[in-house]
Design an enzyme around this catalytic site. Structure first.
Site, short mmCIF file in Angstrom:
data_model
loop_
_atom_site.label_atom_id
_atom_site.label_comp_id
_atom_site.label_asym_id
_atom_site.label_seq_id
_atom_site.Cartn_x
_atom_site.Cartn_y
_atom_site.Cartn_z
N ASP A 58 43.33 5.66 8.91
CA ASP A 58 42.44 6.01 9.99
C ASP A 58 43.45 7.25 10.40
O ASP A 58 44.03 7.83 9.73
CB ASP A 58 41.94 4.64 11.21
CG ASP A 58 40.95 5.88 11.57
OD1 ASP A 58 39.70 5.23 11.43
OD2 ASP A 58 40.87 6.72 13.02
N LYS A 72 40.04 -3.31 13.84
CA LYS A 72 40.58 -2.10 13.82
C LYS A 72 42.14 -2.23 14.73
O LYS A 72 42.21 -3.01 15.11
CB LYS A 72 39.67 -1.77 14.91
CG LYS A 72 39.67 0.38 14.97
CD LYS A 72 39.38 0.31 13.43
CE LYS A 72 39.50 2.07 12.76
NZ LYS A 72 39.13 2.71 12.04
P1 NDP Z 1 43.20 12.17 9.55
O1 NDP Z 1 43.98 12.18 10.11
O2 NDP Z 1 43.98 12.43 7.97
O3 NDP Z 1 42.67 13.63 10.17
C1 NDP Z 1 42.54 13.64 11.29
C2 NDP Z 1 41.24 15.43 11.70
O4 NDP Z 1 40.19 14.90 12.87
C3 NDP Z 1 42.33 16.01 11.51
O5 NDP Z 1 42.32 17.16 10.61
C4 NDP Z 1 43.17 16.19 12.84
O6 NDP Z 1 43.32 17.24 13.29
C5 NDP Z 1 41.07 15.87 12.98
N1 NDP Z 1 40.98 15.26 14.67
C6 NDP Z 1 42.27 14.03 15.14
N2 NDP Z 1 41.68 14.00 16.26
C7 NDP Z 1 40.84 15.01 16.80
C8 NDP Z 1 40.93 15.87 18.44
N3 NDP Z 1 41.04 15.02 19.30
N4 NDP Z 1 40.29 16.63 17.89
C9 NDP Z 1 40.11 17.37 17.35
N5 NDP Z 1 40.46 17.42 16.13
C10 NDP Z 1 40.81 16.18 16.13
O7 NDP Z 1 42.57 11.45 10.26
P2 NDP Z 1 40.41 10.83 8.84
O8 NDP Z 1 40.41 12.02 8.37
O9 NDP Z 1 41.39 9.75 8.08
O10 NDP Z 1 40.10 10.10 10.19
C11 NDP Z 1 38.87 11.42 10.47
C12 NDP Z 1 37.51 10.70 11.26
O11 NDP Z 1 37.48 10.00 10.02
C13 NDP Z 1 37.95 9.70 11.91
O12 NDP Z 1 36.79 9.19 13.00
C14 NDP Z 1 37.69 7.91 11.48
O13 NDP Z 1 38.30 7.18 12.52
C15 NDP Z 1 36.86 8.71 11.12
N6 NDP Z 1 36.15 7.50 8.93
C16 NDP Z 1 38.08 7.23 8.64
C17 NDP Z 1 38.15 6.61 7.10
C18 NDP Z 1 39.17 6.75 6.39
O14 NDP Z 1 38.59 5.95 5.33
N7 NDP Z 1 39.58 7.42 6.27
C19 NDP Z 1 36.13 5.73 7.15
C20 NDP Z 1 35.24 6.21 7.88
C21 NDP Z 1 35.83 6.60 9.10
P3 NDP Z 1 44.84 17.52 14.19
O15 NDP Z 1 45.81 17.62 12.86
O16 NDP Z 1 44.77 18.66 14.71
O17 NDP Z 1 45.18 16.66 14.77
O1 2IT Z 2 36.49 3.68 10.12
C1 2IT Z 2 36.60 3.18 8.86
O2 2IT Z 2 36.03 2.48 8.23
C2 2IT Z 2 37.82 3.17 8.08
N1 2IT Z 2 38.89 3.38 8.81
C3 2IT Z 2 38.03 2.51 7.06
C4 2IT Z 2 38.84 0.97 6.84
C5 2IT Z 2 38.93 0.06 5.70
O3 2IT Z 2 38.96 -0.70 6.19
O4 2IT Z 2 38.88 0.62 4.73
#
Ligand code: NDP
Ligand code: 2IT
Length: 451
Positions: A172, A132
């Site tokens: 992420d 990561k």
């Molecule tokens: P994005 O940046 O697209 O969206 C993040 C969302 O979470 C936004 O709505 C953001 O709001 C909110 N957020 C971020 N920080 C905080 C906080 N401290 N308190 C409240 N809300 C918060 O990210 P993703 O959707 O990609 O990621 C979301 C989660 O999913 C993370 O935990 C990530 O690690 C996990 N994840 C992502 C994957 C991926 O493929 N993208 C795969 C697996 C897991 P704001 O705009 O206000 O910051």
């Molecule tokens: O938390 C996760 O699994 C991710 N942000 C996606 C990782 C990836 O390599 O697609």
């Protein structure tokens, strides 16, 4: 095999030494405790894990890279951020995991995410190790040019550590298709090669895979469908809460709605909207993806919607709660409210969004709990399909990739369910995911010698 090892004691001792070595890294230690908390029966069955110091080795990254990221804003001011890449474990394949750009990023956050990623990636069944990275950069309010310059500076240092058989990042929080484009562009320029497989989450126009953008959210919905199926129930007609409104939340909502579920709330870090008539996803996409705006604007533009910034989204009534924003966003008090309001299933779209205390409450109360390393593994699983497609120069259709994603999520679900049962804790997906993921990585480490 007879043994003088007391598994509970050995695990405690390992946790103490890991704690002493990583003082103050609270999120990382939380993730370690959560995984090791499932391992008593495993260690009892295979004491070699103890004599070979697998617990200590698996919780120490193979390599940690910390670097300076200098960049210039549109007014000519110079900023310096800190970049990270933790290459945690490559027993199963090259390091694989996303990049997070958020002001809260520090070594503890990156290590917890990298540690989780090891076991998540193992559960996908794909040949990928865990890693990561990211930076304490705040993209909010930054222009497109500023984002591009930041990504270019970040990659100028990181590129030497990456490669399709070495370390493959993805998105992420704060890193989506736009950022992946700038990162890939800079890599291509410095390395002087079009190495598609060195990063995933690319636009399908230039090397990406259809469904990767949707994969984490769709995968979560497929996982929840399997969880509900265990009690002969399904998504149709159920009420859902989804926190966040970024990549994972958006495509979770999309698939839940397609499967007949009713999503009545979503959020960002400022507050949440409650829309009893069902979230209008086109409006969310317009505000969050097109305008890069705030979720309160949803309530300004649609009648009958309330916006709250003074209470928790988890205070609403629902059948299923899907935290999809960030770590430790669902606390013990939230769990209590959800249980009192009749919530039956909680599954993590985000990484470690539920605190340890919240998870304990769910389990004591018979609420089915799907841990992130299983429930949100669809994203990285489709990243692996993207690597496969890049290597074979053959692209699949949306439907073909989506079908593979559905099969992978079904497989992960049954692995977690069956492993939980085998180790005497039926219905405990957390134990199932931790044990199945751990055994696969630990056995591979043993097979590869002292690494
Ligand atoms: P994005 O940046 O697209 O969206 C993040 C969302 O979470 C936004 O709505 C953001 O709001 C909110 N957020 C971020 N920080 C905080 C906080 N401290 N308190 C409240 N809300 C918060 O990210 P993703 O959707 O990609 O990621 C979301 C989660 O999913 C993370 O935990 C990530 O690690 C996990 N994840 C992502 C994957 C991926 O493929 N993208 C795969 C697996 C897991 P704001 O705009 O206000 O910051
Ligand atoms: O938390 C996760 O699994 C991710 N942000 C996606 C990782 C990836 O390599 O697609």
């Amino acid at each position: 095999m007879t043994t003088s090892i007391d598994p509970g004691d050995e695990i405690k001792q390992a946790i103490t030494s890991i704690k002493n070595l990583n003082e103050g890294q609270n999120e990382f230690l939380q993730a370690v405790r959560e995984v090791f908390g499932s391992l008593e029966a495993v260690v009892e069955e295979t004491p070699t894990y103890i004599t070979q110091k697998i617990l200590e080795r698996i919780s120490e990254p193979e390599r940690q890279i910390v670097f300076r990221v200098p960049w210039q804003d549109d007014n000519g001011n110079i900023h310096v951020n800190r970049g990270y890449r933790v290459e945690f474990n490559s027993a199963l394949g090259p390091y694989k995991g996303g990049l997070r750009f958020h002001p809260t990023v520090n070594i503890s956050i990156i290590k917890f995410l990298g540690f989780e990623q090891i076991f998540k990636n193992a559960l996908t069944g794909k040949p990928i190790g865990g890693g990561k990275g990211g930076a304490n950069f705040n993209p909010k309010g930054r222009s497109n040019d500023e984002i591009m310059r930041f990504c270019q500076s970040f990659m100028t240092e990181l590129y030497r550590h990456l490669g399709e058989t070495r370390d493959i990042p993805a998105g992420d929080i704060g890193v989506g298709t736009r950022e992946i484009g700038y990162l890939f562009g800079q890599y291509k320029r410095i390395a002087n090669k079009y190495e598609s497989g060195m990063i995933t989450g690319k636009d399908p126009e230039w090397g990406g895979t259809l469904v990767r953008n949707e994969a984490t959210g769709y995968g979560l919905a497929y996982f929840v469908r399997e969880m509900l199926g265990e009690s002969d129930s399904d998504i149709e007609g159920k009420t859902f809460l989804v926190s966040g409104s970024g990549n994972v939340a958006t495509y979770t909502i999309e698939k839940i709605q397609q499967l007949g579920g009713e999503v009545v709330a979503c959020s960002d870090s400022d507050g949440f909207v409650h829309d009893p008539s069902g979230i209008d996803l086109d409006l969310v996409k317009q505000i969050k993806q097109v305008e890069r705006g705030r979720i309160y604007e949803y309530a300004d533009r649609k009648q009958g919607v309330n916006y709250y910034d003074d209470k928790s989204i988890w205070s609403l009534e629902c059948d299923v709660a899907l935290p999809c924003a960030t770590q430790n966003e669902l606390l013990k008090e939230d769990a209590k409210m959800l249980i009192e309001n009749g919530c039956m299933v909680v599954a993590e779209g985000a990484n470690m969004p539920a605190t340890t205390e919240a998870i304990e409450l769910f389990q004591e109360s018979g609420v089915l709990f799907g841990p992130g390393k299983a429930a949100n593994a669809g994203g990285v699983a489709v990243s692996a399909l993207e690597m496969h497609q890049n290597a074979s120069l053959h692209s699949l259709t949306f439907e073909e990739t989506d079908k593979q994603l559905q099969n992978i999520m079904k497989e992960i679900h049954s692995t977690c369910r069956d492993t939980a049962e085998e180790y005497g804790t039926p219905g405990n997906y957390l134990n199932g995911a931790n044990i199945a993921g751990f055994k696969k990585v630990a056995n591979s480490m043993l097979a590869l010698g002292l690494i």
